[in-house]
Design an enzyme around this catalytic site. Structure first.
Site, PDB file in Angstrom:
ATOM      1  N   ASP A 421       0.850  -1.188   0.000  1.00 13.97           N
ATOM      2  CA  ASP A 421       0.000   0.000   0.000  1.00 13.97           C
ATOM      3  C   ASP A 421       0.891   1.244   0.000  1.00 13.97           C
ATOM      4  OD1 ASP A 421      -2.340   1.481   0.101  1.00 13.97           O
ATOM      5  OD2 ASP A 421      -2.581   1.293   2.262  1.00 13.97           O
ATOM      6  N   GLU A 424       2.713   5.103  -3.977  1.00 13.01           N
ATOM      7  CA  GLU A 424       2.745   6.051  -5.102  1.00 13.01           C
ATOM      8  C   GLU A 424       3.994   6.941  -5.130  1.00 13.01           C
ATOM      9  OE1 GLU A 424      -0.799   4.275  -4.463  1.00 13.01           O
ATOM     10  OE2 GLU A 424       0.023   5.697  -3.011  1.00 13.01           O
ATOM     11  N   ASP A 574      -8.758   2.587  -2.499  1.00 18.79           N
ATOM     12  CA  ASP A 574      -9.734   2.950  -1.471  1.00 18.79           C
ATOM     13  C   ASP A 574     -11.036   3.439  -2.089  1.00 18.79           C
ATOM     14  OD1 ASP A 574      -7.767   2.271   0.324  1.00 18.79           O
ATOM     15  OD2 ASP A 574      -7.138   4.322   0.695  1.00 18.79           O
TER      16      ASP A 574
END
Length: 868
Positions: A421, A424, A574
C-alpha cells in the site's frame, strides 16, 4: 510484404491544421534519412526560432523507426546527446525485433519533412497522424497531437474510474500516480498506463503505447472545426511509441503483452475468497472472524491484516500487546493446519523510530536523500519516515533481508502473500515538507478502539486454549493502529512551467519531493515518480521469492505502471461503499485485466470507505466472486461488513463462492493461458463481438473467460437486469435454458438479492469441479463435470490445465483440449500428472434443457466419449 521505399517519400499534398499554441513553435525538419529492410533513421532539426513555451526547445533530435514484427512498429524521437531521461530497462525491459517475422507488416510509416510529422497506417487507413500540430520537444515539455476518426471508440489510459469507453469531448486523462481516496472520477489515481486502444469494428483494433513515465495530460477533444484529436502533453522524457495491431481487440491485447511482458501466473489458492478489515483490534478478533466465517459455512481461504498488526504502524514490527508474536504464530499455524492462508500489508516508508529497519537502512545507505545530502523525511502512518531508494544497488539486499527476518517461517510471521500500500508514494506532509513531525498521525489507537484484550472474549472451538476466554489476565492498554540520469540541466523539478491536472496540486504534494535525485544513474524523482510503486513491487516479489523460492509469490499492489502485471496483481484502492463504485469496478477490472495485462485484479468488495448496506453488499458479494482477486475489505470507523453479518449477504456469498470454486480450474486454465500468451481472461463484450457496435460501450456486463457472460444487477432497489445478448446462443447457468441472442437487450426478471445472472456462451466446454468446498485445497480433490454448451453450428470446445498449483516451474502438468461434435466428445493432450483427474459426468446443454451423462472416466489419455 515489407513496405517499399515509398514509405520514405513525403506525403503528397499533406496539410497541417495547428492549434494556437502550436503555431508559436516551429516544429522540426527531417534530414539525413537512412533506411534498411526493417528500419529508418533521420535527423530532426528545429525548423525555426525556438518558442521555449514550457522549457527550452531542443535543437537536434533523432528519429528511429523499427518494424519490429508484422504487427508492431516502434517509433522513438529522442535527443541527439541522449541526455533526456528514458524509462530504465531495469524497470521495463525493451522488446526487440522478431527474427521470425514474415516481413509482411500490416503497419506502415510515412512522414512529412517540414514541418516534420508522421503517420502510421494500415493499408489505406490512417491510424495515427501527427500533422494535427507541430512537434514540440522541450526540456520540460513534450507535445504531439494526432487526428482521430469522428466519434472514436477509445479505451485504456489508466488508471481511472471513468467509463470503459473514454469520453471524446473536452476530456483529459492525467497520469501522475497519487493516493486517491475514494477514487474520484475524472482525476489521476494510483497508477499510470499510457496506452490506448482504438477499436474500429471490422477494421480491427490498434493500440498506441507511449513508453514515458513522466507526468502528462492526455487530452481528447475536438477543434473549433469539429475535428477529433488526441494530444500528449508530457513534462519530460522522450516520444517512445509502440504501435500494435490486432484483427480484433483480443489480439491487440495479446500484442501489448509482448511489449510489456506476460502476466505472472498465480497460485491456485490465491483464487479463493479473502477477507480483511482496517481496524481489527487484536489477534483475538482475527481469530474470531476466521471462526465466524467457518460457523456461517462461508469458505474463507485467506485472512488479511491491515497495518493494525504493526507496533505504532511501523513496518516490520508487531504490536507486542495486541498482536504478540507467539499469538500471531499460533494463528498462522491454525490457518495453515486448516489449509487456509495469511497475508499482511507492508508500506514502503520506514519510521525513523523503527530502530532495526531504520538503522539497517542507514548502514546500507538505501534511503532517499535530498540534494544537500541529508535524509529525505516525510510523514506517513508511523510518523516521520524515510523512503527506500529502489535505484540504490543495495536496496534489494536490504529489502530482502527485512523480509527474511520478519517473515521467517521458523521464528517470524509466516505469511503466504504480500499486500503493498501507499507506494505512489504517499506522504501526509504537504509540500514543502519542512516539519514532517507536525503531520504525523497520532500514535494512539483511534478513540473508537477499546483497550487491548488479554484473551478472546468468547469461546472459539477448535482454536488453541490460549485463544479461549480467561479471567486471570489483567487488561493492558496499548498504543498503535492506523489513524538515464538527472536529465537536462536547469530544469525546475518541483514547479515546471507546464502544469498537469494533478488532483493533489503541485507535483510534490502528498508524495516524495520531485527534486530528489536517486542513487546509481542519478535519475530525478520528477521523471521516475510514476514507476516508484512498480519498482517496490518488483523488489517485494524478489524478496518473497528469496524467502520461499519453491512457490509463486502473490503480491497485490496499489500503485502500478505499464508492465507491473509481470510481477504483481492489483486492487483498485480505497473505493467507497456506494453503487457508483460497484458499477465502475466492472470497467476497471476488465481494463486492467485485458488492456493493461494485470489479470489478478479486484475492487474492495462492498466498498472500503463509508457504510455499506445489506442490499449493496449482497449484490457486491456476488459480483466480487467474478473478479479474479476476490476480497472483502473495509475501513475503521464504518460498520463491519464481513459476509456473515447479514443473512442475505451470507447467502449471496455462499451461492456465488460455490459457483466460483466449481469454476476454479476454468479460471486457473485461462490465467495460465494469459501468462503464456497474453490472451485476456476478464473481457468486455466487444472483445468477443468486435463487430457488434452495441457492445462497444457496454461496461456493465463482462465475460469471465470466453465462456461465461456475467450480467449483474447494477441499480439500487432493482430486481431485474436489462442484459444485452449478441447474435449468438447462450445457456442459463442455473437452468440450462436457451437464450437466443439477436443483438438486443433482454430483461432478466426476479433477480433476488442472492442471485447473479450468468450465461454460458455457446460453443464452449466448461470444466468445473463436481462440487464446491470450504477451501481450494479441498476443491482440488473433487472430480470434474464437463458442461458442454454447443454453439449455433452444434460444436463446442474447451481446455483444461492442471499442475500442482504452486510451483514456479511445475514438473508434472496436464494440458487437455476438448472438442464436441455430433454427440461425441474428443479428448486429447498431454497427461503428465501421476494421479489423473476424473470426469464424473458430462452435462450437455440444448433446446431440451440439461442432459446429464453419468459416465465416469479418467483424464489419462486421448479418447472419445459418446454422449448420445
Amino acid at each position: 510484404m515489407l513496405r517499399s521505399l515509398l514509405f520514405l517519400l513525403p506525403l503528397a499534398g499533406a496539410t497541417t491544421i495547428e492549434s494556437r499554441s502550436s503555431q508559436e513553435c516551429p516544429g522540426y525538419k527531417a534530414s539525413n534519412i537512412q533506411q534498411d529492410a526493417t528500419s529508418l533513421t533521420a535527423d530532426l532539426t528545429l525548423a525555426g526560432a525556438p518558442c521555449n513555451s514550457y522549457g527550452t526547445d531542443l535543437k537536434d533530435l533523432r528519429l528511429l523507426v523499427e518494424y519490429q514484427t508484422d504487427e508492431r512498429l516502434h517509433v522513438i524521437i529522442y535527443d541527439v546527446d541522449e541526455e533526456v531521461y528514458q524509462v530504465p530497462e531495469s524497470v521495463l525491459p525493451r522488446v526487440g525485433s522478431n527474427e521470425n517475422s514474415n516481413n509482411d507488416t500490416v503497419l506502415g510509416f510515412d512522414y512529412v519533412e517540414e514541418p516534420f510529422s508522421f503517420t502510421v497506417s494500415k493499408g489505406d487507413e490512417v491510424l495515427f497522424d501527427t500533422s494535427a500540430s507541430t512537434l514540440v520537444f522541450q526540456s520540460q515539455y513534450l507535445k504531439l497531437r494526432t487526428w482521430l476518426p469522428d466519434d472514436p471508440y477509445l479505451y485504456g489510459l489508466g488508471e481511472h474510474s471513468d467509463p470503459l469507453r473514454l469520453p471524446t469531448n473536452n476530456y483529459t486523462r492525467t497520469l501522475w500516480n497519487r493516493d486517491a481516496y475514494g477514487t474520484p472520477n475524472h482525476t489521476n489515481l494510483y497508477g499510470s498506463h499510457p496506452v490506448y486502444y482504438d477499436h474500429r469494428g471490422k477494421s480491427g483494433t490498434h493500440g498506441v503505447f507511449l513508453l514515458n513515465s513522466n507526468g502528462m495530460d492526455i487530452k481528447i477533444n475536438k477543434t473549433t472545426e469539429g475535428k477529433q484529436y488526441l494530444e500528449y502533453n508530457a513534462l519530460g522524457g522522450v516520444f517512445d511509441f509502440y504501435f500494435f495491431y490486432g484483427e480484433n481487440p483480443k489480439q491487440a491485447s495479446i500484442e501489448y503483452s509482448k511489449i510489456v511482458g506476460s502476466p505472472a501466473m498465480q497460485s491456485y489458492w490465491t483464487l479463493g475468497f479473502h477477507n480483511c478489515r482496517y481496524g481489527y483490534r487484536d489477534v483475538y478478533e482475527l481469530a474470531e472472524v476466521v471462526y465466524n466465517y467457518s460457523q456461517a459455512n462461508i469458505p474463507l481461504e485467506t485472512m488479511w491484516t491491515d497495518i493494525d498488526y504493526m507496533d505504532k504502524r511501523r513496518v516490520f514490527t508487531l504490536d507486542p500487546q495486541r498482536f504478540p508474536l507467539e499469538k500471531m504464530r499460533e494463528l498462522v499455524t491454525y490457518l495453515h493446519n486448516h489449509d487456509q492462508h495469511y497475508i499482511v500489508m507492508v508500506d514502503p516508508a520506514v519510521s525513523v523510530s523503527n530502530n532495526s529497519a531504520y538503522n539497517k537502512g542507514l548502514q546500507q545507505g538505501v534511503f532517499l536523500h535530498t540534494q544537500n545530502g541529508s535524509l529525505y523525511e516525510g510523514a506517513v502512518w508511523p510518523g516521520v519516515t524515510v523512503f527506500p531508494d529502489w535505484f540504490h544497488s543495495d536496496t534489494q539486499d536490504y529489502w530482502t533481508g527485512q523480509f527474511d527476518n520478519f517473515f521467517d517461517a521458523e521464528s517470524g510471521v509466516d505469511i503466504d502473500g504480500l499486500w503493498i500500500d501507499m507506494n505512489e508514494a504517499s506522504n501526509f506532509c504537504p509540500y514543502p515538507c519542512t516539519d514532517p513531525a507536525g503531520f504525523a498521525i497520532s500514535d494512539n489507537l483511534p478513540p473508537a478502539a477499546p483497550p487491548v484484550r488479554p484473551s478472546s472474549p468468547r469461546p472459539l472451538p477448535g482454536f488453541p486454549a490460549d485463544f479461549q476466554p480467561s479471567s486471570k489476565r489483567s487488561l493492558k492498554r496499548a498504543q498503535g493502529g492506523k489513524g538515464s540520469k538527472a536529465g537536462l540541466p536547469n530544469r525546475n523539478l518541483t514547479d515546471p512551467p507546464y502544469t498537469i491536472q494533478n488532483a493533489a496540486g503541485v507535483l510534490s504534494m502528498s508524495t516524495i519531493q520531485t527534486d530528489i535525485i536517486h542513487a546509481g544513474e542519478g535519475y530525478a524523482e520528477y521523471d521516475t515518480h510514476n514507476i516508484y510503486g512498480t519498482m517496490m513491487s518488483t523488489a517485494s516479489r524478489l524478496a518473497m521469492q528469496s524467502r520461499r523460492p519453491d512457490v509463486r509469490p502473490l503480491v497485490i499492489t496499489r500503485s502500478t505502471y505499464a508492465g507491473a502485471g509481470a510481477h504483481v496483481g492489483h486492487w483498485l484502492g480505497d473505493n467507497l461503499s456506494d453503487w457508483a463504485h460497484y458499477r465502475i469496478s466492472i470497467a476497471q477490472i476488465v481494463a486492467f485485466a485485458s488492456m493493461f495485462q494485470i489479470p489478478m485484479v479486484g475492487a474492495d468488495v462492498c466498498g472500503f470507505g463509508s457504510n455499506t448496506t445489506e442490499e449493496l453488499c449482497s449484490r457486491w458479494a456476488s459480483l466480487g466472486a467474478f473478479y479474479t482477486f476476490y476480497r472483502d475489505h473495509n475501513e475503521l470507523g464504518n460498520i463491519p461488513q464481513e459476509f456473515y453479518r447479514w443473512p442475505t449477504v451470507a447467502e449471496s456469498a455462499r451461492k456465488a463462492i460455490d459457483i466460483r470454486y466449481r469454476l476454479l480450474d476454468y479460471i486457473y486454465t485461462s490465467l495460465h493461458r494469459q501468462s503464456q500468451t497474453g490472451e485476456p481472461f476478464l473481457q468486455p463484450l466487444f472483445y468477443l463481438y468486435p463487430e457488434d457496435s452495441n457492445t462497444f460501450a457496454n461496461d456493465l456486463q463482462f465475460f469471465y473467460g470466453d465462456a461465461i457472460l456475467v450480467s449483474p444487477v447494477t441499480n439500487e432497489g432493482s430486481t431485474s437486469v436489462n442484459a444485452y445478448f449478441p447474435d449468438d446462443i447462450f445457456y442459463d447457468w442455473y437452468t440450462g435454458a436457451v437464450v437466443r441472442g439477436h443483438g438486443a437487450s433482454l430483461t432478466l426478471s426476479n433477480v433476488n438479492l442472492t442471485h447473479i445472472p450468468i450465461h454460458i456462451r455457446g460453443g464452449n466446454i466448461v470444466p468445473v469441479r463436481s462440487s464446491s468446498a470450504m477451501t481450494t485445497t479441498e476443491v482440488r480433490e473433487k472430480g470434474f463435470e464437463l458442461i458442454i454448451a454447443p454453439g449455433l453450428n452444434g460444436t463446442a470446445s474447451g481446455s483444461l490445465y492442471l499442475d500442482d498449483g504452486d510451483s514456479p516451474e511445475p514438473s508434472a502438468v496436464t494440458e487437455i483440449e476438448f472438442e464436441y461434435s455430433n454427440g461425441v466428445l474428443h479428448i486429447q493432450g498431454e497427461f503428465g500428472q501421476d494421479t489423473p483427474a476424473t470426469v464424473e459426468k458430462c452435462t450437455l446443454l440444448g433446446e431440451s434443457g440439461r442432459t446429464e451423462v453419468t459416465q465416469s472416466f479418467e483424464l489419462s489419455g486421448s479418447k472419445e466419449v459418446k454422449l448420445k
